[in-house]
Design a protein around this motif. Structure first.
Motif, PDB file in Angstrom:
ATOM      1  N   GLY A   9       0.800  -1.549   0.293  1.00 21.01           N
ATOM      2  CA  GLY A   9      -0.090  -0.084  -0.091  1.00 21.01           C
ATOM      3  C   GLY A   9       0.938   1.182  -0.018  1.00 21.01           C
ATOM      4  N   TYR A  10       1.859   1.331   0.943  1.00 25.37           N
ATOM      5  CA  TYR A  10       2.178   2.725   0.611  1.00 25.37           C
ATOM      6  C   TYR A  10       3.123   2.894  -0.291  1.00 25.37           C
ATOM      7  N   ALA A  11       3.564   1.813  -0.774  1.00 29.47           N
ATOM      8  CA  ALA A  11       4.875   1.538  -2.430  1.00 29.47           C
ATOM      9  C   ALA A  11       3.561   1.962  -2.722  1.00 29.47           C
ATOM     10  N   LEU A  12       2.325   1.860  -3.435  1.00 34.04           N
ATOM     11  CA  LEU A  12       1.571   2.489  -4.098  1.00 34.04           C
ATOM     12  C   LEU A  12       1.943   3.963  -4.078  1.00 34.04           C
ATOM     13  N   GLU A  31      -1.269   1.908 -15.527  1.00 32.61           N
ATOM     14  CA  GLU A  31      -0.156   2.367 -16.010  1.00 32.61           C
ATOM     15  C   GLU A  31       0.858   1.976 -14.420  1.00 32.61           C
ATOM     16  N   LEU A  32       0.178   2.357 -12.848  1.00 36.55           N
ATOM     17  CA  LEU A  32       0.645   1.622 -11.752  1.00 36.55           C
ATOM     18  C   LEU A  32       1.512   0.617 -11.614  1.00 36.55           C
ATOM     19  N   LYS A  33       0.611  -0.730 -11.941  1.00 32.61           N
ATOM     20  CA  LYS A  33       1.885  -1.819 -12.990  1.00 32.61           C
ATOM     21  C   LYS A  33       2.778  -2.108 -13.513  1.00 32.61           C
ATOM     22  N   GLN A  34       2.902  -0.890 -14.088  1.00 31.35           N
ATOM     23  CA  GLN A  34       4.487  -1.096 -15.216  1.00 31.35           C
ATOM     24  C   GLN A  34       4.881  -0.536 -14.529  1.00 31.35           C
ATOM     25  N   ARG A  35       5.002   0.434 -13.532  1.00 35.93           N
ATOM     26  CA  ARG A  35       6.173   1.692 -12.537  1.00 35.93           C
ATOM     27  C   ARG A  35       6.348   0.891 -11.878  1.00 35.93           C
ATOM     28  N   ALA A  36       5.428  -0.428 -11.419  1.00 29.72           N
ATOM     29  CA  ALA A  36       6.329  -1.325  -9.960  1.00 29.72           C
ATOM     30  C   ALA A  36       6.554  -2.525 -10.726  1.00 29.72           C
ATOM     31  N   ASP A  37       6.569  -2.382 -11.731  1.00 33.34           N
ATOM     32  CA  ASP A  37       7.703  -3.407 -13.266  1.00 33.34           C
ATOM     33  C   ASP A  37       9.249  -3.427 -12.906  1.00 33.34           C
ATOM     34  N   TYR A  42      12.557  -5.221  -7.902  1.00 37.72           N
ATOM     35  CA  TYR A  42      13.703  -5.260  -7.175  1.00 37.72           C
ATOM     36  C   TYR A  42      13.992  -5.712  -5.916  1.00 37.72           C
ATOM     37  N   TYR A  43      13.059  -5.059  -5.483  1.00 37.87           N
ATOM     38  CA  TYR A  43      13.817  -4.557  -3.602  1.00 37.87           C
ATOM     39  C   TYR A  43      12.059  -4.946  -3.258  1.00 37.87           C
ATOM     40  N   TRP A  44      11.308  -5.276  -4.205  1.00 43.63           N
ATOM     41  CA  TRP A  44       9.826  -5.499  -3.149  1.00 43.63           C
ATOM     42  C   TRP A  44       9.097  -6.873  -4.463  1.00 43.63           C
ATOM     43  N   VAL A  45       7.861  -6.753  -4.851  1.00 43.56           N
ATOM     44  CA  VAL A  45       7.677  -7.691  -5.288  1.00 43.56           C
ATOM     45  C   VAL A  45       6.655  -6.598  -6.483  1.00 43.56           C
ATOM     46  N   SER A  46       6.663  -7.311  -7.135  1.00 46.31           N
ATOM     47  CA  SER A  46       5.235  -6.553  -8.346  1.00 46.31           C
ATOM     48  C   SER A  46       3.825  -7.534  -8.163  1.00 46.31           C
ATOM     49  N   PRO A  47       2.993  -6.242  -8.030  1.00 43.44           N
ATOM     50  CA  PRO A  47       2.005  -6.877  -7.035  1.00 43.44           C
ATOM     51  C   PRO A  47       1.547  -7.126  -8.610  1.00 43.44           C
ATOM     52  N   ALA A  48       0.466  -8.972  -8.643  1.00 48.96           N
ATOM     53  CA  ALA A  48      -0.330  -8.802  -9.348  1.00 48.96           C
ATOM     54  C   ALA A  48      -1.545  -7.530  -9.636  1.00 48.96           C
ATOM     55  N   MET A  49      -1.556  -8.208 -10.405  1.00 51.45           N
ATOM     56  CA  MET A  49      -2.832  -6.556 -11.321  1.00 51.45           C
ATOM     57  C   MET A  49      -4.200  -6.534 -10.683  1.00 51.45           C
ATOM     58  N   SER A  50      -3.858  -7.436 -10.176  1.00 48.11           N
ATOM     59  CA  SER A  50      -5.044  -8.269  -9.210  1.00 48.11           C
ATOM     60  C   SER A  50      -5.615  -7.343  -8.065  1.00 48.11           C
ATOM     61  N   GLN A  51      -4.193  -7.360  -7.695  1.00 50.89           N
ATOM     62  CA  GLN A  51      -4.085  -6.678  -5.688  1.00 50.89           C
ATOM     63  C   GLN A  51      -3.409  -5.434  -5.962  1.00 50.89           C
ATOM     64  N   ILE A  52      -3.413  -5.078  -7.146  1.00 50.95           N
ATOM     65  CA  ILE A  52      -3.254  -3.579  -7.417  1.00 50.95           C
ATOM     66  C   ILE A  52      -4.802  -3.082  -7.336  1.00 50.95           C
TER      67      ILE A  52
END
Lengths: 188, 188
Positions: A9-12, A31-37, A42-52
């Motif tokens: 949550g804080y990451a987003l 777009e957030l998913k792409q940014r997370a990727d 690299y330092y956390w996880v890239s959450p699944a779309m559904s999670q976002i």
DNA sequence: TGTAGCATGTAAGCCGTTACATGATTGA
DNA sequence: TCAATCATGTAACGGCTTACATGCTACA
């Protein structure tokens, strides 16, 4: 009452604050998913779309982000922008001493190596070789991100984190190569 | 039919196989937890007690381990020993090319650093200082484990993994110290 | 006598994934 | 016209943690 969010949550929220400095349209979940990727991965996880989407709903419910729907043609999309309250909450979190902030590493290769004695040197060596290949690919991707950031002052922190990541990959390569030499010497 | 276990399942199975080389009494869930704290913790996770008991039940249900109850005085305990089938399954897994075996790193400090610009250099520096302290403690613990293993041939793989971990901690310390210098230079 | 360690478990719940489902738009 | 990309969601479920609950044993 302090609304404790999940790390993701804080990451987003952080990504949205960052975005707000260059644009005021907000970002879609996609777009957030792409940014997370590009970063979080690299330092956390890239959450699944559904999670976002789920997380965005939660943030919205807490008034940490505002949402507005746009329609271009027949295509609907929801853009999210951090609210003042969201900014405050992120700052509060950043200034809260992080209880137990030690990293968690889930390293399948190390886990297998632990049981190396149950296998044979050739096989163990092949695990390490495969890992090195993957490592190179990840390193190259991250190097690309690093170059994207160049030495623009506004992104100096992301750049530093990228360099942290690169140095981690380098250290991994070095030790794994050393281990390979050692293990291959058992082949005689 | 190949019963796919969770990583943690294989990890526990591995600990039991290892144990069987020095003892034939098997291990209790409690003992497995302690063992996990000494080894798995650094490269995987040390599962909660409840998780260990749950996982042992599953392994038992699949006949990968055998359980026998002992009573010394009024205290009941269940000892687990890997079965032949369990051994085979572990070997099978070790020789199966690990699809997507890349490590996952959840690094709260790096995540915060990404947003360093939302804070101030003093605060950022304090995150890193705290992290370094924790790093030293973890390193010392792992060093203890490494020394416990000495250079006994039977535990050469665990020893290697411990060294891997130590070199990781060293690399972290180095890069974090570099980052600190850089960030403190912003204080002028 | 009481606390730390040994020992085992159940229940609730969070975080996250995969699978599924739908549909619009762009460009080869 | 067909695939890739944009875009959003729901359902089921797995893995793991925390909190809770119980009781024995060694030892200070």
């Amino acid at each position: 009452m302090t609304t404790e969010l999940s790390m993701t949550g804080y990451a987003l929220l952080g990504l949205l604050v960052f975005d707000a400095r260059t644009s005021d349209e907000g970002m879609t979940g996609y777009e957030l998913k792409q940014r997370a990727d590009l970063t979080l991965r690299y330092y956390w996880v890239s959450p699944a779309m559904s999670q976002i989407y789920t997380e965005l709903d939660r943030l919205h419910g807490l008034d940490l982000v505002e949402a507005f729907e746009t329609h271009e043609g027949k295509r609907r999309s929801r853009h999210f922008r951090v609210t003042e309250h969201g900014r405050e909450e992120l700052h509060r979190w950043l200034h809260t001493p992080a209880a137990e902030a030690f990293p968690v590493l889930k390293h399948p290769v190390a886990l297998r190596l632990l049981m190396g004695a149950l296998s044979d040197p050739e096989t163990v060596d092949s695990w390490l070789a495969d890992y090195l290949e993957q490592l190179e690919r990840h390193r190259a991707d991250l190097q690309g991100v690093r170059e994207l950031l160049a030495d623009r002052h506004e992104v100096r922190y992301p750049a530093r984190v990228a360099e942290w990541g690169l140095s981690y990959y380098d250290a991994e390569r070095e030790i794994v190569e050393k281990l390979r030499t050692e293990i291959r010497s058992e082949l005689d």
